[in-house]
Design a protein around this motif. Structure first.
Motif, PDB file in Angstrom:
ATOM      1  N   ARG A  43       0.830  -1.204   0.000  1.00 64.58           N
ATOM      2  CA  ARG A  43       0.000   0.000   0.000  1.00 64.58           C
ATOM      3  C   ARG A  43       0.865   1.255   0.000  1.00 64.58           C
ATOM      4  O   ARG A  43       1.957   1.256   0.522  1.00 64.58           O
ATOM      5  N   ARG A  44       0.320   2.323  -0.581  1.00 63.84           N
ATOM      6  CA  ARG A  44       0.980   3.632  -0.598  1.00 63.84           C
ATOM      7  C   ARG A  44       0.306   4.554   0.404  1.00 63.84           C
ATOM      8  O   ARG A  44      -0.910   4.472   0.589  1.00 63.84           O
ATOM      9  N   PHE A  45       1.091   5.466   0.998  1.00 67.91           N
ATOM     10  CA  PHE A  45       0.569   6.400   1.996  1.00 67.91           C
ATOM     11  C   PHE A  45       1.028   7.816   1.697  1.00 67.91           C
ATOM     12  O   PHE A  45       2.155   8.030   1.262  1.00 67.91           O
ATOM     13  N   GLU A  46       0.143   8.770   1.959  1.00 65.22           N
ATOM     14  CA  GLU A  46       0.435  10.178   1.706  1.00 65.22           C
ATOM     15  C   GLU A  46       1.397  10.781   2.729  1.00 65.22           C
ATOM     16  O   GLU A  46       2.070  11.756   2.439  1.00 65.22           O
ATOM     17  N   ASP A  47       1.440  10.209   3.944  1.00 64.23           N
ATOM     18  CA  ASP A  47       2.311  10.771   4.973  1.00 64.23           C
ATOM     19  C   ASP A  47       2.651   9.726   6.026  1.00 64.23           C
ATOM     20  O   ASP A  47       2.142   8.606   6.006  1.00 64.23           O
ATOM     21  N   ALA A  48       3.523  10.105   6.945  1.00 68.23           N
ATOM     22  CA  ALA A  48       4.006   9.194   7.986  1.00 68.23           C
ATOM     23  C   ALA A  48       2.883   8.774   8.927  1.00 68.23           C
ATOM     24  O   ALA A  48       2.840   7.613   9.366  1.00 68.23           O
ATOM     25  N   ASP A  49       1.986   9.676   9.258  1.00 69.60           N
ATOM     26  CA  ASP A  49       0.893   9.338  10.176  1.00 69.60           C
ATOM     27  C   ASP A  49       0.009   8.227   9.601  1.00 69.60           C
ATOM     28  O   ASP A  49      -0.367   7.294  10.318  1.00 69.60           O
ATOM     29  N   ALA A  50      -0.298   8.309   8.326  1.00 68.66           N
ATOM     30  CA  ALA A  50      -1.129   7.281   7.687  1.00 68.66           C
ATOM     31  C   ALA A  50      -0.403   5.934   7.677  1.00 68.66           C
ATOM     32  O   ALA A  50      -1.013   4.887   7.929  1.00 68.66           O
ATOM     33  N   ALA A  51       0.901   5.938   7.433  1.00 73.59           N
ATOM     34  CA  ALA A  51       1.675   4.695   7.442  1.00 73.59           C
ATOM     35  C   ALA A  51       1.699   4.084   8.842  1.00 73.59           C
ATOM     36  O   ALA A  51       1.515   2.874   9.005  1.00 73.59           O
ATOM     37  N   MET A  52       1.890   4.916   9.878  1.00 75.73           N
ATOM     38  CA  MET A  52       1.936   4.403  11.251  1.00 75.73           C
ATOM     39  C   MET A  52       0.582   3.841  11.671  1.00 75.73           C
ATOM     40  O   MET A  52       0.517   2.801  12.335  1.00 75.73           O
ATOM     41  N   LYS A  53      -0.501   4.488  11.275  1.00 77.38           N
ATOM     42  CA  LYS A  53      -1.838   3.960  11.590  1.00 77.38           C
ATOM     43  C   LYS A  53      -2.041   2.594  10.939  1.00 77.38           C
ATOM     44  O   LYS A  53      -2.633   1.695  11.531  1.00 77.38           O
ATOM     45  N   ALA A  54      -1.533   2.438   9.728  1.00 77.57           N
ATOM     46  CA  ALA A  54      -1.650   1.149   9.042  1.00 77.57           C
ATOM     47  C   ALA A  54      -0.851   0.070   9.767  1.00 77.57           C
ATOM     48  O   ALA A  54      -1.325  -1.055   9.910  1.00 77.57           O
ATOM     49  N   PHE A  55       0.357   0.403  10.237  1.00 76.11           N
ATOM     50  CA  PHE A  55       1.136  -0.555  11.024  1.00 76.11           C
ATOM     51  C   PHE A  55       0.322  -1.024  12.218  1.00 76.11           C
ATOM     52  O   PHE A  55       0.236  -2.209  12.504  1.00 76.11           O
ATOM     53  N   GLN A  56      -0.268  -0.084  12.928  1.00 76.28           N
ATOM     54  CA  GLN A  56      -1.005  -0.417  14.144  1.00 76.28           C
ATOM     55  C   GLN A  56      -2.243  -1.256  13.847  1.00 76.28           C
ATOM     56  O   GLN A  56      -2.595  -2.133  14.621  1.00 76.28           O
ATOM     57  N   LYS A  57      -2.895  -1.020  12.717  1.00 74.06           N
ATOM     58  CA  LYS A  57      -4.040  -1.844  12.322  1.00 74.06           C
ATOM     59  C   LYS A  57      -3.590  -3.240  11.899  1.00 74.06           C
ATOM     60  O   LYS A  57      -4.204  -4.237  12.260  1.00 74.06           O
ATOM     61  N   LEU A  58      -2.538  -3.294  11.105  1.00 73.70           N
ATOM     62  CA  LEU A  58      -2.070  -4.576  10.569  1.00 73.70           C
ATOM     63  C   LEU A  58      -1.635  -5.529  11.660  1.00 73.70           C
ATOM     64  O   LEU A  58      -1.879  -6.730  11.558  1.00 73.70           O
ATOM     65  N   VAL A  59      -0.982  -5.032  12.693  1.00 74.28           N
ATOM     66  CA  VAL A  59      -0.489  -5.940  13.726  1.00 74.28           C
ATOM     67  C   VAL A  59      -1.621  -6.577  14.513  1.00 74.28           C
ATOM     68  O   VAL A  59      -1.427  -7.589  15.167  1.00 74.28           O
ATOM     69  N   GLN A  60      -2.798  -6.029  14.431  1.00 78.99           N
ATOM     70  CA  GLN A  60      -3.939  -6.612  15.122  1.00 78.99           C
ATOM     71  C   GLN A  60      -4.512  -7.803  14.343  1.00 78.99           C
ATOM     72  O   GLN A  60      -5.184  -8.643  14.908  1.00 78.99           O
ATOM     73  N   THR A  61      -4.254  -7.846  13.034  1.00 81.75           N
ATOM     74  CA  THR A  61      -4.844  -8.895  12.210  1.00 81.75           C
ATOM     75  C   THR A  61      -3.832  -9.822  11.549  1.00 81.75           C
ATOM     76  O   THR A  61      -4.155 -10.939  11.200  1.00 81.75           O
ATOM     77  N   LYS A  62      -2.606  -9.354  11.345  1.00 84.70           N
ATOM     78  CA  LYS A  62      -1.613 -10.142  10.623  1.00 84.70           C
ATOM     79  C   LYS A  62      -0.314 -10.190  11.404  1.00 84.70           C
ATOM     80  O   LYS A  62      -0.050  -9.349  12.240  1.00 84.70           O
TER      81      LYS A  62
END
Length: 188
Positions: A43-62
């Motif tokens: 996935r692509r992200f517009e900024d660091a905050d969006a990337a960090m939120k994705a990390f935090q979501k992903l670790v809950q499921t994968k």
């Protein structure tokens, strides 16, 4: 709770671009190669905050190992490790000032339940220092109260130099921590 293990890549010399094929898809995928490991575009992200939120979501499921590249326009691209992939095309041949062996790992610890905050003593420091313990390892707090982008940039510099690190979410932003292999916990 799973933790995101991530390769933070800020220099193009740390990876090679290529295309890969994975067993469960018919199409080829854009990818990067770090050492002998292949990572597909996730996935692509517009900024660091969006990337960090994705990390935090992903670790809950994968429980994937991820890589994050920073683009010149301060955008980010997340890549997922593909253990069963093979290269179709590439890696592109470009001049590299250093080998593509990849950086050390950075752990993204977004929840206080994932780590234990403590004080440690380290042989090269006179006084105990604040740290976090994760997975039976101690990480001294290198720099606290950082923005998301600052934390990702600093951790990328540290991992590029071979230092295992962790980014810890705190009430005042993010703290970048460095693994202390000779540390022992101290009672304060």
């Amino acid at each position: 709770m799973p933790v995101a293990a991530c390769k933070l890549l800020t220099y193009k010399g740390q990876y090679s671009k290529c295309h890969i094929k994975v067993p469960d898809l018919e199409t080829k995928l854009p990818a990067i190669k770090i050492g002998k490991q292949l990572y597909s575009l996730f996935r692509r992200f517009e900024d660091a905050d969006a990337a960090m939120k994705a990390f935090q979501k992903l670790v809950q499921t994968k429980d994937d190992e991820l890589a994050l590249t920073k683009q010149s326009n301060n955008r980010y691209i997340m890549w997922a490790l593909e253990n069963d992939a093979h290269i179709l095309k590439g890696p592109r041949q470009t001049q590299r000032p250093w080998p593509t062996h990849g950086p050390a790992t950075c752990f993204i610890l977004g929840d206080a339940q994932q780590y234990h905050q403590c004080y440690i003593t380290v042989p090269d420091l006179a006084k105990p220092t604040i740290a976090v313990q994760y997975n039976q390892k101690f990480y001294s707090v290198y720099q606290p109260e950082l923005s998301t982008a600052e934390a990702l940039d600093l951790a990328a510099q540290l991992t590029w130099r071979g230092n295992d690190s962790a980014i810890v979410s705190t009430s005042k932003g993010y703290a970048v921590c460095v693994w202390e292999p000779e540390a022992s916990e101290t009672i304060q």
